[in-house]
Structures are given as C-alpha cells and as structure tokens.
Design an enzyme around this catalytic site. Structure first.
Site, PDB file in Angstrom:
ATOM      1  N   GLN A  10       0.827  -1.208   0.000  1.00  0.00           N
ATOM      2  CA  GLN A  10       0.000   0.000   0.000  1.00  0.00           C
ATOM      3  C   GLN A  10       0.865   1.264   0.000  1.00  0.00           C
ATOM      4  O   GLN A  10       1.923   1.297   0.614  1.00  0.00           O
ATOM      5  CB  GLN A  10      -0.901  -0.006   1.239  1.00  0.00           C
ATOM      6  CG  GLN A  10      -2.045   0.981   1.169  1.00  0.00           C
ATOM      7  CD  GLN A  10      -3.141   0.650   2.171  1.00  0.00           C
ATOM      8  OE1 GLN A  10      -3.304  -0.483   2.576  1.00  0.00           O
ATOM      9  NE2 GLN A  10      -3.907   1.657   2.560  1.00  0.00           N
ATOM     10  N   SER A  88       3.623  -6.884   2.543  1.00  0.00           N
ATOM     11  CA  SER A  88       2.277  -6.706   3.108  1.00  0.00           C
ATOM     12  C   SER A  88       1.204  -7.085   2.084  1.00  0.00           C
ATOM     13  O   SER A  88       1.109  -8.253   1.694  1.00  0.00           O
ATOM     14  CB  SER A  88       2.122  -5.261   3.611  1.00  0.00           C
ATOM     15  OG  SER A  88       0.931  -5.095   4.335  1.00  0.00           O
ATOM     16  N   LEU A  89       0.419  -6.130   1.615  1.00  0.00           N
ATOM     17  CA  LEU A  89      -0.566  -6.390   0.561  1.00  0.00           C
ATOM     18  C   LEU A  89       0.080  -7.120  -0.622  1.00  0.00           C
ATOM     19  O   LEU A  89      -0.533  -7.998  -1.249  1.00  0.00           O
ATOM     20  CB  LEU A  89      -1.162  -5.060   0.092  1.00  0.00           C
ATOM     21  CG  LEU A  89      -1.908  -5.069  -1.249  1.00  0.00           C
ATOM     22  CD1 LEU A  89      -3.194  -5.860  -1.139  1.00  0.00           C
ATOM     23  CD2 LEU A  89      -2.175  -3.652  -1.724  1.00  0.00           C
ATOM     24  N   ARG A 113      -9.993  -7.855   2.743  1.00  0.00           N
ATOM     25  CA  ARG A 113      -8.911  -7.337   3.583  1.00  0.00           C
ATOM     26  C   ARG A 113      -9.020  -5.821   3.724  1.00  0.00           C
ATOM     27  O   ARG A 113      -8.947  -5.268   4.824  1.00  0.00           O
ATOM     28  CB  ARG A 113      -7.565  -7.705   2.951  1.00  0.00           C
ATOM     29  CG  ARG A 113      -6.312  -7.319   3.730  1.00  0.00           C
ATOM     30  CD  ARG A 113      -5.085  -7.738   2.921  1.00  0.00           C
ATOM     31  NE  ARG A 113      -3.834  -7.655   3.669  1.00  0.00           N
ATOM     32  CZ  ARG A 113      -3.040  -6.615   3.731  1.00  0.00           C
ATOM     33  NH1 ARG A 113      -3.374  -5.511   3.060  1.00  0.00           N
ATOM     34  NH2 ARG A 113      -1.914  -6.649   4.424  1.00  0.00           N
ATOM     35  N   HIS A 195      -0.667  -4.233  10.855  1.00  0.00           N
ATOM     36  CA  HIS A 195       0.294  -5.246  11.326  1.00  0.00           C
ATOM     37  C   HIS A 195       0.562  -5.129  12.826  1.00  0.00           C
ATOM     38  O   HIS A 195       1.695  -5.279  13.287  1.00  0.00           O
ATOM     39  CB  HIS A 195       1.597  -5.168  10.517  1.00  0.00           C
ATOM     40  CG  HIS A 195       1.399  -5.524   9.078  1.00  0.00           C
ATOM     41  ND1 HIS A 195       1.190  -6.817   8.648  1.00  0.00           N
ATOM     42  CD2 HIS A 195       1.334  -4.755   7.968  1.00  0.00           C
ATOM     43  CE1 HIS A 195       1.023  -6.829   7.344  1.00  0.00           C
ATOM     44  NE2 HIS A 195       1.089  -5.583   6.905  1.00  0.00           N
ATOM     45  N   GLN A 244      -0.882 -12.808   9.016  1.00  0.00           N
ATOM     46  CA  GLN A 244      -0.177 -11.658   8.445  1.00  0.00           C
ATOM     47  C   GLN A 244      -0.652 -10.303   8.964  1.00  0.00           C
ATOM     48  O   GLN A 244       0.153  -9.412   9.241  1.00  0.00           O
ATOM     49  CB  GLN A 244      -0.279 -11.693   6.908  1.00  0.00           C
ATOM     50  CG  GLN A 244       0.743 -10.821   6.216  1.00  0.00           C
ATOM     51  CD  GLN A 244       0.172 -10.074   5.028  1.00  0.00           C
ATOM     52  OE1 GLN A 244      -0.896  -9.472   5.116  1.00  0.00           O
ATOM     53  NE2 GLN A 244       0.883 -10.105   3.917  1.00  0.00           N
TER      54      GLN A 244
END
Length: 297
Positions: A10, A88-89, A113, A195, A244
């Site tokens: 992101q 991440s993403l 998500r 996170h 995650q």
C-alpha cells in the site's frame, strides 16, 4: 543467477494506474474488466481517471495496487521467477502472480482485507510511525518498554522500521527513539495500526475468507512476511496468511534469505519503486529493475 520477483504494498498507487495495460493489451483489458465484475463497482474508472484522493480510499487502494501488479505479471510473457515475495498487501499479489490462487479469489480476499481493515481503523483508532537510524533490537526494546500497545510492524531495511499501535503509545515510543539517537521518528499519515494486535477484528474476518479459499502450490517458492522463509506448501501458506495482518512484515530478513538462497536479480512488478529501493539498501546494491507498466515490459 536466480531471479526474485517482488511486489509492492500500500502507498504506491497513482492516478492513471494500469490504464496503459487496459489500452494496449487484450489480456490486460480482459482481466481488468473481470475485476470490475468481481468487485461490483468500476474500480477501473477510479484507477484510470480518479484523483489521488479518490485512490486513497482503502477499499480502492488495496485492490488497485493488487490489480496493477498482478495484471502486469499476467501480461508479462517472460514471467519466470525462481522465487517471489510481496510487501504486506504485495504478498497477495505474489501469490496470485505465482498461481497459488485464482485471480478472482485473490482479488476477493484483497477486497475483504481492505474493507475489514477500514472498519477496524474506524472502530479502533491507531497509528504508525517510521523510526530511522536505530538498530532493530533497540526499536524492539523501546516498544516493549512503553505502556500500551506498540510493536515493530515493518522491518523495511536496516535502520528503517515502522512501528504500529495505539496513538499515545506511538508518541511515547517516538520520544524514546529520539532520546536514544534516532535520526527521525516520524508519525505516518495512515488510517490505522496495520500489522499490530489492533487489527485482530480484521484478521478474524479475513481469516474466515482465507480458510474458504483454495490455495495450491505456487510455481516457485514464496517467502512470506510472517516467517521471511520460503515455502510451496499450501497449508503453510494459508497458516502464514492467517497471521499476516497482526504480525510484523519481516522484509529485511526476507530479502537477505532470498539472497542467501541464490537471488542475484530482483524484479519489482507493480506501481512505484519503493521495494527496489529497499532491496538495494538491504543487499548493498543488488541488480534489478522495476516494471511499472506496458512500456517497461
């Protein structure tokens, strides 16, 4: 020399993203049109013609970056990674690009998500901050010594860690980091505490969808955020994905492990050049290229 393909997270969105793929590639156009159907709204209109503010909406940002990255990978006839990873993403992009998940299934997960993270941000206020110039261990020590919830969330490269948690705890950790000699301790303009344990409600809802999604062995090992280690085991991939959202992104260790396993060339696929920059800092200047659009293909 092994090739590592890496995918951004992101923050790398921009107005006009993926428009060249839609206009210049029949496959790209087909996938992007399918995405509009899967999502139930014309995300392509926002990606192609929306403003930077339009693209900041979480329900748009995450699917848009995923689509730009994965459609680009699917249009790349020379796609042949020895290993993949995503920040991440970007881990969802990596899994879809490496055929561990069907395109539509991965897009649905990314949409869920984004939606659940947005809900979480609204219900449980939190924040993130970048700590520059301290060793990982010192940042971990500072976070553990602060009252409230704050943890290292993104180990981006040596000397650059993003912390995440409750806003008051973030402020205290930033003050302690500056006192310990950090070059910068800068709050980030993000919607919430990604996170971190504050994402637990989103993790639960996303987890239900992940459990119901078919995941198969990818075409090559994927180095996942939670462990920074490679796997092709669908069961383990699913277990790591379930963790995650509330676990740190171990990007420094991921790149180091890829290099230890023979990666000498890193190809960033998707919008922006942030990941390529991190790779160079971690590796001391590994070879690589960023493929952002049809012209670089």
């Amino acid at each position: 020399m092994k090739k590592a393909y890496v995918f951004p997270g992101q923050g790398s969105q921009f107005p006009g993203m993926a428009k060249d793929l839609y206009e210049s590639s029949a496959k790209g156009k087909e996938l992007l049109q399918r995405a509009d159907e899967v999502l139930g709204f014309k995300i392509t209109d926002i990606m192609f013609d929306g403003t930077a503010d339009d693209l900041k909406a979480t329900k748009v940002t995450q699917p848009a970056i995923f689509l730009h990255s994965v459609v680009l990978a699917k249009c790349y006839e020379g796609f042949a990674p020895d290993m993949v990873a995503g920040h991440s993403l970007g881990e969802f992009s990596a899994l879809a690009a490496a055929d561990a998940m069907a395109f539509e299934d991965a897009l649905r997960l990314v949409s869920i998500r984004a939606t659940e993270m947005q809900k979480c941000c609204e219900k449980v206020p939190g924040g993130m901050a970048a700590i520059i110039g301290l060793p990982d261990e010192k940042v971990e020590e500072i976070c553990s010594g602060v009252d409230g919830i704050v943890i290292p969330a993104n180990f981006n490269c040596h000397g650059q860690i993003v912390i995440s948690g409750e806003k008051e705890a973030i402020e205290k950790a930033c003050e302690a980091a500056k006192a310990a000699g950090a070059k910068r301790a800068l709050p980030l303009q993000v919607g919430g505490a990604f996170h971190s344990p504050l994402m637990e409600p989103a993790r639960i809802e996303l987890g239900k969808a992940i459990q119901e999604t078919e995941i198969v062995a990818p075409v090559c090992p994927i180095y996942q955020n939670v462990t920074a280690k490679p796997t092709t085991d669908p069961t383990l991939i699913k277990e790591n994905l379930l963790k995650q959202l509330t676990s740190p992104v171990r990007w420094t260790a991921t790149v180091e492990n890829m290099i230890a396993d023979g990666a000498g060339y890193f190809m960033e696929i998707g919008p922006g050049t942030v990941i390529q920059g991190l790779v160079k800092r971690i590796s001391g200047g590994a070879e690589g290229i960023t493929i952002e659009g049809i012209s670089t293909l």
